[in-house]
Design an enzyme around this catalytic site. Structure first.
Site, PDB file in Angstrom:
ATOM      1  N   SER A  67      -3.050  -5.349  10.098  1.00  0.00           N
ATOM      2  CA  SER A  67      -1.893  -6.180   9.847  1.00  0.00           C
ATOM      3  C   SER A  67      -1.303  -4.968   9.123  1.00  0.00           C
ATOM      4  O   SER A  67      -0.313  -4.069  10.267  1.00  0.00           O
ATOM      5  CB  SER A  67      -1.836  -7.185   8.180  1.00  0.00           C
ATOM      6  N   ASP A 281       6.106  -6.445   9.029  1.00  0.00           N
ATOM      7  CA  ASP A 281       4.646  -5.690   8.977  1.00  0.00           C
ATOM      8  C   ASP A 281       3.855  -4.963   9.702  1.00  0.00           C
ATOM      9  O   ASP A 281       4.698  -5.843  10.968  1.00  0.00           O
ATOM     10  CB  ASP A 281       3.766  -6.027   7.614  1.00  0.00           C
ATOM     11  N   ASP A 285       3.999 -10.542  10.014  1.00  0.00           N
ATOM     12  CA  ASP A 285       3.658 -11.540   9.148  1.00  0.00           C
ATOM     13  C   ASP A 285       4.320 -11.862   7.802  1.00  0.00           C
ATOM     14  O   ASP A 285       3.681 -12.759   7.162  1.00  0.00           O
ATOM     15  CB  ASP A 285       2.446 -12.716  10.018  1.00  0.00           C
ATOM     16  N   GLU A 375       4.439 -15.544  -0.319  1.00  0.00           N
ATOM     17  CA  GLU A 375       3.595 -13.970  -1.780  1.00  0.00           C
ATOM     18  C   GLU A 375       4.753 -13.158  -1.722  1.00  0.00           C
ATOM     19  O   GLU A 375       5.932 -13.110  -0.758  1.00  0.00           O
ATOM     20  CB  GLU A 375       2.848 -13.484  -0.632  1.00  0.00           C
ATOM     21  N   ALA A 376       4.633 -12.602  -2.709  1.00  0.00           N
ATOM     22  CA  ALA A 376       6.112 -11.648  -3.214  1.00  0.00           C
ATOM     23  C   ALA A 376       6.001 -10.600  -1.905  1.00  0.00           C
ATOM     24  O   ALA A 376       7.265 -10.104  -1.324  1.00  0.00           O
ATOM     25  CB  ALA A 376       5.388 -11.027  -4.057  1.00  0.00           C
ATOM     26  N   ASN A 377       4.669 -10.072  -1.411  1.00  0.00           N
ATOM     27  CA  ASN A 377       4.801  -9.272  -0.062  1.00  0.00           C
ATOM     28  C   ASN A 377       5.408  -9.728   1.545  1.00  0.00           C
ATOM     29  O   ASN A 377       5.779  -8.916   1.987  1.00  0.00           O
ATOM     30  CB  ASN A 377       3.674  -9.098   0.601  1.00  0.00           C
ATOM     31  N   GLY A 501      -8.639  -7.486  -1.830  1.00  0.00           N
ATOM     32  CA  GLY A 501      -9.634  -8.644  -0.685  1.00  0.00           C
ATOM     33  C   GLY A 501     -10.213  -8.163   0.521  1.00  0.00           C
ATOM     34  O   GLY A 501     -10.965  -8.072   1.184  1.00  0.00           O
ATOM     35  N   THR A 502     -10.231  -6.758   0.416  1.00  0.00           N
ATOM     36  CA  THR A 502     -10.361  -5.624   1.839  1.00  0.00           C
ATOM     37  C   THR A 502     -11.127  -3.948   1.942  1.00  0.00           C
ATOM     38  O   THR A 502     -11.844  -4.123   2.804  1.00  0.00           O
ATOM     39  CB  THR A 502      -9.047  -5.686   2.487  1.00  0.00           C
ATOM     40  N   ARG A 507      -5.987  -4.305  -7.514  1.00  0.00           N
ATOM     41  CA  ARG A 507      -4.635  -3.924  -7.959  1.00  0.00           C
ATOM     42  C   ARG A 507      -3.706  -4.992  -8.613  1.00  0.00           C
ATOM     43  O   ARG A 507      -4.456  -5.724  -9.609  1.00  0.00           O
ATOM     44  CB  ARG A 507      -3.990  -5.353  -6.955  1.00  0.00           C
TER      45      ARG A 507
END
Length: 537
Positions: A67, A281, A285, A375-377, A501-502, A507
């Protein structure tokens, strides 16, 4: 038959041996880390996907992408039959299998077959797609090798370079017998093009709306798909497509995540561009809009703004059409406080808050007849219940209910299977056209509280645990009290932290009455995280 599969796995695994010690977990977006650590994971994901397909007796999707991450990263996630994220229990299984020593792999697969009562006579069917990263072709082959280790004549549909949303679309169409659309990339493009043209009609200009925009393709697959789409939208949208490649600079100084985090324009967009810009992105997505006002000031419209535009318009169409359907919104803790207030106090639309990750938002959105989640992203979509689809289509078929007809048009423009930047872009453009709005009219629906995102590197992100949809910290002890004390010093101050998560980072989100205060608040909270988690900012 299970013993034959075990033998094939032992042989095939020799080319995909686990040579790294790093534990790799299935996070909110699947497995994701440096590409050179993923070969054995991809092989095992192929095995899992084939077995999952046999178990559910349907096609399963495998998407190879990282992503918005840098080019050197990669990842993979599995898609269940209805286009939804992989069942949580199988996320746990996938993580266990991905991290097993080579010598225990075949034994564990046989055990899984037996305990899950998987019918090995059912032919597996897996749909595979990948993004534009240079590492993706080899990792894709590792997935295919894993699928064939389970069943040599598995049905494998390798679509090559596609966006993540298209992969979800292909899975839904394949399992739905084509009722949602034709299970091809051209079918996806045709569906969106025809639906958008229907909504726009013959007049592509209305009020202050101008059909001209810039699309930032993030040097990724979004640029590839946008080019296909725009051929069908000639004379409808006037698009300047930028950041098209070449490979190797994916997401570099461009794309939705760059615009959101840096709060500035992407590469090749300037303050005198004179029109709105939509940034995708790397796997198309996520979507973020931006523009410069007459004074040359930068403005960003993120997932919150997109969600409120959709919710406001659907709310208006429901009233005009007099359809008794329940509309709701789903957000995460990252949602700007002003957006939540506007939804609940101005639109009177209920809002649900969930943990970060679209699998949580998507599930919560299904509680409504029309569930708008973002999501805000910039990752999100709108989910329509079976009842909503039938009600809208029945009302639209009468011929006299114009608002219902417009709602029916959005059923086809919106890719409800998953957040889809290109589909969402067309929905936004259709709404701006319908309202006759300039992007500034949209921006002025409500005023965002200034905010900032920070990342704090830590030795172990698992030290931080949260509750209340990730809005409150449980551990380490004392951190939440520190956050509360810091936030109380700033007007409209709000901050929360959550583990990535990655990657091993925590954050930090902060918002306050001014950008200066939001920055100060965020930096102080980040320092507290670094102190209590032994990290370094």
């Amino acid at each position: 038959m299970a013993s034959k599969i075990a033998s094939r796995i032992v042989e095939a695994a020799k080319a995909h041996s686990k040579t790294v010690e790093k534990y790799i977990g299935y996070g909110t977006a699947g497995f994701r880390t440096k590409a050179d650590l993923l070969d054995h994971v991809m092989f095992r994901v192929g095995i899992v996907s084939a077995l999952r397909s046999k178990m559910v007796k349907a096609s399963i999707g495998v998407m190879i992408t990282a992503s918005h991450n840098p080019e050197e990263d990669n990842g993979v996630k599995l898609v269940d039959p209805h286009g939804e994220m992989l069942e949580p229990a199988w996320e746990v299984l996938a993580t266990e299998i991905a991290n097993l020593p080579d010598e225990k792999l075949s034994e564990r697969i046989v055990s899984l077959i037996e305990t899950s009562k998987i019918d090995l006579s059912t032919r597996s069917s897996v749909i595979v797609g990948r993004d534009t990263r240079q590492s993706s072709p080899a990792l894709c082959q590792a997935v295919i090798d894993g699928i064939k280790a389970v069943e040599e004549d598995s049905e494998i549909a390798n679509f090559g370079i596609v966006s993540t949303p298209i992969l979800h679309y292909l899975v839904v169409c394949t399992n739905g017998g084509g009722t949602y659309g034709e299970p091809t990339v051209d079918g996806y493009v045709s569906k969106l093009v025809n639906a958008f043209r229907t909504l726009i009609g013959d007049d592509n200009k209305r009020g202050k709306y101008e059909p001209s925009l810039i699309i930032d393709g993030a040097n990724g697959v979004g640029a590839v798909i946008s080019e296909k789409l725009l051929k069908g939208l000639e004379n409808t949208l006037n698009v300047n497509l930028i950041n098209l490649g070449p490979p190797g600079i994916l997401n570099y100084d461009c794309g939705a995540d760059y615009v959101k985090v840096q709060q500035r324009e992407p590469l090749n967009v300037t303050s005198n561009c004179g029109t709105r810009c939509a940034s995708l992105d790397g796997d198309a997505d996520r979507l973020i809009y931006l523009y410069f006002d007459d004074a040359g000031k930068f403005h960003m419209l993120d997932g919150d703004k997109i969600a409120l535009l959709l919710a406001e318009h659907f709310n208006d169409l429901l009233k005009k059409s007099q359809l008794n359907l329940k509309l709701g919104m789903v957000q995460t803790a990252y949602a700007n406080g002003s957006s939540t207030n506007y939804a609940t106090k101005v639109l009177n639309v209920p809002v649900t808050c969930t943990p970060t990750g679209v699998k949580f938002l998507h599930h919560a959105a299904q509680e409504f007849d029309i569930g708008v989640y973002f999501e805000a992203n910039g990752h999100g979509t709108t989910v329509f219940s079976d009842n909503a689809i039938k009600t809208i289509q029945d009302a639209a078929s009468t011929g006299s209910n114009a608002a219902a007809k417009e709602l029916a048009g959005f059923l086809n423009v919106i890719n409800s299977t998953v957040g889809d930047a290109i589909s969402d872009l067309l929905a936004v453009e259709a709404i701006l056209h319908s309202k006759g709005w300039h992007i500034q009219d949209w921006d002025e629906m409500y005023q965002d509280l200034p905010n900032r995102l920070f990342k704090v590197s830590v030795a172990d992100r698992n030290l931080v645990t949260t509750t209340d949809a990730e809005r409150r910290v449980v551990t380490p002890e004392g951190l939440q009290e520190r956050i509360d004390n810091i936030a109380s010093k700033f007007k409209d101050g709000r901050s929360f932290v959550r583990p990535s998560g990655t990657e091993d980072v925590v954050r930090v989100y902060a918002e306050a009455d001014t950008q200066e205060n939001a920055d100060k608040l965020g930096k102080e909270v980040a320092a507290a995280v670094g102190e209590l988690c032994s990290g370094n900012n």
